[in-house]
Design a protein around this motif. Structure first.
Motif, short mmCIF file in Angstrom:
data_model
loop_
_atom_site.label_atom_id
_atom_site.label_comp_id
_atom_site.label_asym_id
_atom_site.label_seq_id
_atom_site.Cartn_x
_atom_site.Cartn_y
_atom_site.Cartn_z
N GLU A 39 -53.26 -14.28 15.53
CA GLU A 39 -54.56 -14.83 16.64
C GLU A 39 -53.95 -16.64 16.75
O GLU A 39 -53.32 -17.15 17.87
N GLU A 70 -57.27 -17.96 22.89
CA GLU A 70 -56.88 -17.37 21.85
C GLU A 70 -57.20 -18.00 19.83
O GLU A 70 -57.87 -17.41 18.95
N HIS A 73 -60.87 -16.80 19.28
CA HIS A 73 -60.68 -15.25 18.82
C HIS A 73 -59.84 -15.50 17.11
O HIS A 73 -60.91 -15.11 16.65
N GLU A 152 -57.26 -8.64 25.52
CA GLU A 152 -55.95 -9.00 25.25
C GLU A 152 -55.73 -7.72 26.43
O GLU A 152 -54.10 -8.06 26.79
N HIS A 155 -54.85 -10.19 28.78
CA HIS A 155 -53.60 -11.21 28.56
C HIS A 155 -52.29 -10.93 28.80
O HIS A 155 -51.20 -11.46 29.46
FE LIG Z 1 -56.38 -12.97 20.54
#
Ligand SMILES: [Fe+2]
Ligand SMILES: [Fe+2]
Length: 209
Positions: A39, A70, A73, A152, A155
């Protein structure tokens, strides 16, 4: 039950080997440690685009948001590690991201294209692994991993969209390059790998920490 999002399931020809899933369930502290690192690296990769291509507004705005997400996360994984009494330890990087980055070409716009496609592949594989792992993990961790799937997958889609809009190359060229990079990726996740990491290959014998 976590399900691999359709966009991701259709993207890969090769699924994560079952042996890797079994190994991950036996090595949860290392899984979490390496996941935290991943991450952090995902945030750092996003920041790298900001430094390397500061004049590209759409790219900069997207990557700035991605870096923040991120890092969020990262904070969540670190909190879970603390809750599960997993001490922080340094881990060496796996061969995976380095193996993909080694294929990035030096000349523009191919460099930007390859960096974005490698980003897309890493996000997609992470998503696929979260989905495969979630049903086998202790329930709180499984819930957390199921919750990461959607971000994810998003992303992945952002990286693919940027590859098509920021690189001045045709969609056919994007697809052709993606096919080459996916072949390389398939080898990295299926070839025997003595090291266990979040993106490692088929386990071949190293001992848990
Ligand atoms: Fe992530
Ligand atoms: Fe991500």
């Amino acid at each position: 039950m976590a399900v691999v999002p359709a966009a991701i399931a259709g993207f890969f020809n090769i699924a994560t080997p079952e042996e890797w899933v079994d190994e991950a369930c036996r090595r949860i502290p290392e899984l979490l440690l390496d996941h935290a690192n991943c991450e952090l690296k995902a945030a750092s990769t996003a920041l790298g685009f900001l430094y390397r291509y500061p004049d590209r507004t759409a790219l900069a705005q997207r990557m700035s948001r991605l870096a923040r997400e991120e890092l969020r996360h990262f904070e969540q994984v670190r909190s879970i590690m603390q809750d599960m009494n997993v001490p922080f330890d340094r881990l060496t990087a796996s061969r995976y991201a380095g193996g993909l980055r080694a294929a990035v070409r030096d000349d523009e716009p191919h460099k930007l294209l390859d960096l974005l496609l490698v980003g897309a592949i890493i996000e997609a594989r992470s998503c696929e692994r979260f989905a495969k792992l979630a049903p086998h993990l202790p329930s709180e961790l499984g819930k957390f991993y199921s919750g990461l799937l959607a971000s994810e997958a998003r992303h992945f889609e952002h990286y693919i969209a940027l590859a098509k809009t920021e690189c001045e190359v045709s969609d056919d060229e994007v697809e052709a390059r993606l096919t080459e990079l996916k072949q390389l990726e398939a080898k990295l996740i299926t070839d025997p790998d003595p090291q266990f990491r979040f993106h490692s290959g088929k386990p071949s014998g190293s001992e848990p920490l």
